[in-house]
Design an enzyme around this catalytic site. Structure first.
Site, PDB file in Angstrom:
ATOM      1  CG  ASP A  70      -5.321  -0.342  -0.810  1.00  0.00           C
ATOM      2  OD1 ASP A  70      -6.162  -0.529  -1.856  1.00  0.00           O
ATOM      3  OD2 ASP A  70      -5.514  -0.446   0.230  1.00  0.00           O
ATOM      4  CG  ASN A 103      -9.069  -2.227   0.055  1.00  0.00           C
ATOM      5  OD1 ASN A 103      -7.952  -2.362  -0.224  1.00  0.00           O
ATOM      6  ND2 ASN A 103      -9.922  -1.897   0.830  1.00  0.00           N
ATOM      7  CG  HIS A 104      -8.494   2.065  -0.285  1.00  0.00           C
ATOM      8  ND1 HIS A 104      -9.123   3.228   0.093  1.00  0.00           N
ATOM      9  CD2 HIS A 104      -8.421   1.230   0.422  1.00  0.00           C
ATOM     10  CE1 HIS A 104      -9.183   3.143   1.473  1.00  0.00           C
ATOM     11  NE2 HIS A 104      -8.934   1.699   1.983  1.00  0.00           N
ATOM     12  CG  HIS A 135      -3.411   4.123   1.569  1.00  0.00           C
ATOM     13  ND1 HIS A 135      -4.792   3.997   1.002  1.00  0.00           N
ATOM     14  CD2 HIS A 135      -3.128   2.929   2.130  1.00  0.00           C
ATOM     15  CE1 HIS A 135      -5.321   2.883   1.194  1.00  0.00           C
ATOM     16  NE2 HIS A 135      -4.391   2.009   1.801  1.00  0.00           N
ATOM     17  CG  HIS A 165      -4.746  -4.978  -2.254  1.00  0.00           C
ATOM     18  ND1 HIS A 165      -3.899  -4.064  -1.728  1.00  0.00           N
ATOM     19  CD2 HIS A 165      -6.006  -4.626  -1.200  1.00  0.00           C
ATOM     20  CE1 HIS A 165      -4.333  -3.346  -0.867  1.00  0.00           C
ATOM     21  NE2 HIS A 165      -5.529  -3.833  -0.469  1.00  0.00           N
ATOM     22  CG  ASP A 206      -1.949  -1.069   1.466  1.00  0.00           C
ATOM     23  OD1 ASP A 206      -1.383  -2.299   0.724  1.00  0.00           O
ATOM     24  OD2 ASP A 206      -2.951  -1.046   1.862  1.00  0.00           O
TER      25      ASP A 206
END
Length: 540
Positions: free
Chosen positions: A267, A299-300, A241, A348, A239
């Protein structure tokens, strides 16, 4: 999966916007429903469906594709949200992901103790040298690591492929006009923005350029399979982010493309302050080096999640809603999983009870939104857990948790030696699960300014030796100082007078954005001892 915060030393100014701390109340809406836990946080007037409805009459928007099967089917086309979406509170709650590992309770590992025990072979502020058993790489810089197979299963929705790719009405910025020189200039501007250490009100790229990047990336993603088969060497990143300056630190430490091959596990957006720069730089590198730089879906990378947890608001504030919609169209085309040398399965989130054969992943039709249930949902959302049962509902409120027996059966059935995934904050940036059959990699250090976690990158050598390189958690002041030093080195390299032969080399390096790989404030951690490699069976 603990919930305690790390011993963060950063002040309140370091945390993202006004998002509160994580709590388990974020994920108790339902047992396995993605939208069940997300919808309650979205105002009906601001739902992704409502946000995009008035933008265009183009029906090719993959986020609005209706499912042709039941909700519990493992199909991966989207299920439209109902109109009666509950109201969202004024301050959005934190996301149901990433979950927090129990390592956050224990604190950082003692590196000296790890060295004495033999687990860590090398810890230094410079790359491993001398006798470090990394093994020479026979791969040439820029040589493809994508394994191509004839007649490979890769279903693409026909109406999407036949639809014209939108470029915001700019004839000069269509996909065919997005040339290498354009990408070089965009990458240079994005890096300049990162080294400036300032978060500007607008993005350094024009909206038409962003649309062109997304359109080109969309077609490129669809031209490659949903299950990527890669050879080594490769660096695997968890990730990110939206922590853009940490992404630049990562490239400084591990090498700017194409010096190193990369596989990102998803992500890229939400939570961080510069999600736009982060995803744009990654997409540009993907377009520049399509067979050396790979991006999986997290998932983001989903309309509903980005709408709640920051990316939608950033697009609306710094660009416009149509830019957000274009990114969602691109996210819907991302590949889902990857294998490395046929021995490491990368995804992921985790495994799925709907996954019985690798063709199940290859058969995921794209573009697609993330469905409420089924294979794609599980691959992006599930988590490993220490438990007796094989499967149980995930406390996130989405998908499942799976136990050791599930992982062992999966590895044996598909002849893998390791599952590599992200999706969870871990104190040291990486964390093994029982007997090293699964590893979690998380690459956003000092996550959201709230956790004192390290960031990690897993390097897989050509001989399938696995090592970890760590990014030290820095507060906002230390991070700015680090980036300023990197900017000085970069500017010094670009402006230094050189002889003609060296000049040609430097120009080539600039063309590939290969800047000085300094590892100041970063730690190279090497795991390579025979028992580890033998136990994984990761060998030629």
């Amino acid at each position: 999966m603990g919930q305690s915060h790390s011993k963060g030393n950063s002040g309140p100014g370091d945390s993202l916007q006004s998002y509160p701390s994580f709590s388990r109340s974020d994920t108790k809406e339902s047992l396995r429903s993605l939208r069940g836990s997300i919808r309650s946080k979205i105002r009906s007037s601001d739902s992704p469906r409502g946000s995009t409805a008035g933008l265009s009459d183009d029906k090719s928007d993959a986020a609005s594709v209706k499912s042709t099967t039941s909700r519990r089917s493992s199909t991966n086309q989207s299920v439209q949200s109902p109109d009666d979406t509950p109201s969202q509170p004024d301050a959005p709650e934190p996301p149901p992901s990433p979950s927090l590992s129990s390592s956050l309770k224990r604190g950082h590992k003692d590196v000296n103790a790890m060295q004495q025990s033999g687990e860590v072979d090398h810890v230094s502020d410079v790359p491993p040298t001398g006798a470090a058993p990394t093994g020479p790489s026979t791969q040439k810089v820029g040589e493809s690591i994508l394994i191509k197979r004839e007649n490979q299963l890769n279903p693409i929705l026909d109406f999407i492929m036949n639809a014209p790719l939108e470029t915001s009405g700019s004839p000069g910025m269509g996909m065919g006009a997005l040339k290498s020189i354009d990408l070089d200039d965009m990458i240079s501007r994005l890096l300049d923005a990162g080294y400036s250490t300032k978060v500007t009100k607008t993005v350094c790229l024009k909206n038409a350029e962003i649309m062109a990047i997304c359109s080109a990336a969309r077609e490129l993603f669809l031209s490659q399979p949903a299950l990527l088969e890669l050879s080594a060497p490769v660096k695997i990143v968890g990730d990110v982010h939206g922590q853009y300056t940490d992404l630049i630190r990562l490239f400084e430490m591990c090498g700017f493309p194409p010096a190193s091959n990369y596989l990102f596990l998803g992500d890229y957006v939400d939570r961080g302050k510069q999600s736009l720069e982060t995803i744009l730089l990654l997409l540009c590198y993907k377009l520049k080096y399509p067979e050396n730089f790979f991006l999986l879906r997290g998932n983001h990378e989903c309309a509903n999640v980005t709408r709640v947890y920051g990316f939608y608001d950033e697009c609306k504030r710094r660009c416009n809603i149509k830019i957000w919609k274009t990114f969602i169209d691109t996210f819907n085309c991302l590949p889902i999983a990857a294998t490395v040398a046929g021995k490491i399965f990368c995804v992921h989130g985790g495994l799925s009870p709907s996954l019985s054969h690798m063709d199940d992943i290859r058969g995921i039709a794209r573009p697609t939104d993330v469905p409420d249930y089924g294979l794609l949902n599980d691959l992006l959302w599930s988590d490993p857990a220490d438990m007796e049962e094989d499967w149980e509902p995930n406390e996130r409120g989405v998908s499942y948790c799976f136990g050791k027996k599930v992982i062992m059966n999966f590895l044996q059935r598909h002849d893998f030696d390791l599952v590599c995934r992200a999706h969870m904050v871990v104190e040291d940036g990486y964390e093994f699960y029982q007997d090293r059959i699964l590893v979690t990699v998380f690459s956003a250090p000092n996550y959201c300014g709230e956790f004192d976690n390290w960031g990690a990158i897993m390097s897989v050598s050509g001989e399938l030796l696995c090592s970890f390189e760590l990014l030290k958690p820095l507060d906002s002041t230390a991070l700015k100082n680090h980036i300023k030093k990197g900017r000085k080195e970069r500017n010094s390299m670009l402006s230094s007078p050189v002889s003609p032969p060296l000049l040609r080399f430097v120009v080539a390096k600039e063309d590939h954005n290969l800047f000085v790989q300094h590892r100041r404030d970063a730690c190279g951690l090497f795991l390579a001892y025979p028992s580890l490699v033998t136990s994984w069976g990761i060998s030629r």
